[in-house]
Design an enzyme around this catalytic site. Structure first.
Site, PDB file in Angstrom:
ATOM      1  N   ALA A 117       5.968 -37.987 -31.594  1.00 15.97           N
ATOM      2  CA  ALA A 117       5.751 -37.236 -30.348  1.00 15.97           C
ATOM      3  C   ALA A 117       5.176 -35.878 -30.695  1.00 15.97           C
ATOM      4  O   ALA A 117       5.432 -35.340 -31.775  1.00 15.97           O
ATOM      5  CB  ALA A 117       7.067 -37.073 -29.591  1.00 15.97           C
ATOM      6  N   SER A 118       4.402 -35.325 -29.754  1.00 13.04           N
ATOM      7  CA  SER A 118       3.834 -33.992 -29.939  1.00 13.04           C
ATOM      8  C   SER A 118       3.960 -33.230 -28.630  1.00 13.04           C
ATOM      9  O   SER A 118       3.459 -33.674 -27.595  1.00 13.04           O
ATOM     10  CB  SER A 118       2.359 -34.079 -30.358  1.00 13.04           C
ATOM     11  N   SER A 120       4.533 -28.943 -26.850  1.00 10.13           N
ATOM     12  CA  SER A 120       3.917 -27.627 -26.971  1.00 10.13           C
ATOM     13  C   SER A 120       4.479 -26.819 -28.134  1.00 10.13           C
ATOM     14  O   SER A 120       3.755 -26.079 -28.790  1.00 10.13           O
ATOM     15  CB  SER A 120       4.093 -26.848 -25.658  1.00 10.13           C
ATOM     16  N   ILE A 121       5.761 -26.955 -28.410  1.00 10.02           N
ATOM     17  CA  ILE A 121       6.390 -26.158 -29.457  1.00 10.02           C
ATOM     18  C   ILE A 121       6.420 -26.878 -30.801  1.00 10.02           C
ATOM     19  O   ILE A 121       6.247 -26.263 -31.850  1.00 10.02           O
ATOM     20  CB  ILE A 121       7.812 -25.744 -29.034  1.00 10.02           C
ATOM     21  N   LYS A 138      11.397 -32.647 -37.219  1.00 11.94           N
ATOM     22  CA  LYS A 138      10.834 -31.865 -36.125  1.00 11.94           C
ATOM     23  C   LYS A 138      10.198 -30.620 -36.731  1.00 11.94           C
ATOM     24  O   LYS A 138      10.890 -29.815 -37.378  1.00 11.94           O
ATOM     25  CB  LYS A 138      11.949 -31.494 -35.139  1.00 11.94           C
ATOM     26  N   ASP A 275      20.201 -31.713 -20.975  1.00  6.12           N
ATOM     27  CA  ASP A 275      18.937 -32.428 -20.768  1.00  6.12           C
ATOM     28  C   ASP A 275      19.123 -33.903 -21.113  1.00  6.12           C
ATOM     29  O   ASP A 275      18.472 -34.429 -22.020  1.00  6.12           O
ATOM     30  CB  ASP A 275      17.846 -31.802 -21.640  1.00  6.12           C
TER      31      ASP A 275
END
Length: 431
Positions: A117-118, A120-121, A138, A275
């Site tokens: 996964a990619s 913004s941070i 990560k 979340d």
């Protein structure tokens, strides 16, 4: 001398970022002049996405804070995309070498060059340690923390200036909101903080004797401020019933375990996972529940949880008067609440919700994430009409409850969350 060069470097980076910001704003203005005129919330969301990490995260903050922002902006920013084109492997490798002191091939037995996964941070890669352990790594994208700090400092100064020039804005506490956003975002960039959250959640599981849930092990030797290496979990999201049936003979009990673990964290842990969308809550292949991604956590006062617990009881019994008094206990107000009118407005809302939630065959339909958020927005709007202002923790808690409501409809459609004796929501004296 080193301090002078460092200061000059920050000034240079700030000037570059200011130029990028001006360019994105000019692009939006040009589009407007040429006739591309979407509604103001859509235009702002599109501009935020052009501006990158800081503004995408700010958009997500807006989407999760219906108690702070207008409903049309909250709904629009639910669309704010946090999926970006992945960085080349060479850049990721440089970050790892700079942070951990060695090249990826010297640290890991294998390291997938294509990310899982990619955002913004950061972006996430699968890897394997030298001891054969499968992990996920990560990796923070280069310069993200500088961009965040530059952008948020600019926004804070702009908010202060706006409050000075237009005193009406002072009542919105705009600069205080920006300060809260800055704290939240910079914490997300601190992977050592996230690692500490994971370790604390694992200690909570051990101390509470919870064996049917898990959080990934953090590998500290391969972790730094900008690189986080964790045990890799294999399983399925709680929305994938068919896959869950391969791992568990009783998907309903799997969900009960997830609920009880999360409720226990409200009572016994210093924070709660804020979340629990389907990507962060997994049914693992060994039958346990896996909690992942502890970048966003919340903290709640005992008094707020007492009112939330009362609210859930009221929702289960469809007792709208108790619902109204519970919400009044959560929100802040200087006014006298008319509980009867408040209760009547809540009853009208939930009557409409029940009508929407029944499909053409008379069965309960699934609400998607945007619809779930809309329910929360409407509850907040009703509260505000009656003079209440809700803390952000309320929105975070309600959103998690709405996620769990969705999982119930998929995995245990006959379950009554508020009456089922298997679901433990009781408060503990330890909190």
């Amino acid at each position: 001398m080193a301090g002078i060069f460092e200061s000059l470097e920050h000034v240079f980076k700030g000037a570059v970022r200011a130029g990028q910001t001006a360019g994105a704003l000019a692009q939006a203005g040009l589009g407007w002049a040429l006739g591309d005129r979407p509604p103001a919330p859509a235009l702002l969301r599109q501009t935020f996405e052009r501006l990158g990490a800081t503004y995408i995260k700010l958009g997500q903050f807006i989407a999760s804070s219906p108690s702070l922002f207008p409903p049309d902006y909250v709904e629009e920013f639910e669309k704010c995309l946090d999926r970006t084109d992945p960085l080349p492997y060479a850049e990721i490798a440089r970050v790892i070498q700079r942070e951990l002191g060695r090249k990826p091939e010297e640290i890991f037995e294998s390291f997938d060059r294509e990310p899982l996964a990619s955002a913004s941070i950061a972006q996430v890669h699968a890897a394997r340690l030298k001891n054969g352990q499968d992990v996920v790594v990560k990796v923070q994208k280069p310069g993200v923390d500088d961009v965040l700090l530059t952008d948020l400092n600019f926004l804070f100064v702009a908010a202060k200036l706006l409050e000075f020039l237009a005193p009406g804005f002072a009542r919105t506490s705009l600069s205080n909101i920006i300060s809260d956003v800055q704290k939240t975002m910079l914490e997300e960039c601190d992977f050592l903080k996230e690692a500490a959250n994971i370790d604390e959640f694992r200690r909570f599981l051990d101390q509470a004797g919870i064996t049917d849930a898990a959080a990934p092990r953090v590998y500290r030797e391969q972790t730094s401020l900008r690189v986080l290496t964790m045990e890799r979990f294999y399983g399925a999201p709680l929305t994938d019933l068919e896959s869950i049936r391969r791992y568990s003979q009783n998907p309903e009990q799997t969900l009960v375990n997830a609920l009880n673990t999360w409720f226990a964290s409200l009572m016994l842990c210093n924070f709660f996972h804020a979340d629990v969308h389907a990507g962060n809550l997994m049914a693992l292949e060994d039958g346990r529940i896996g909690f992942i991604d502890f970048g966003i956590v919340g903290r709640i006062k005992k008094e707020t949880w007492l009112s939330m617990n009362s609210l859930m009881e009221a929702m289960g019994r469809e007792d709208y008067r108790l619902m109204a008094t519970s919400l009044a206990g959560i929100g802040a107000t200087d006014e006298q609440i008319d509980v009867n009118r408040f209760a009547a407005d809540l009853e009208a809302l939930f009557t409409r919700l029940n009508d929407v939630a029944v499909d053409a065959r008379g069965e309960m339909a699934l609400l998607d994430e945007r619809e779930l958020n809309r329910v929360m927005i409407q509850m907040v709007e009703i509260g505000e009409r009656h003079g209440l202002r809700f803390p952000r923790e309320f929105a975070l808690l309600m959103k998690q409850m709405l996620y769990f409501d969705r999982y119930i409809r998929i995995l245990a459609p006959g379950m009554d969350l508020f009456q089922d004796a298997r679901v433990q929501r009781m408060l503990s004296d330890q909190r």
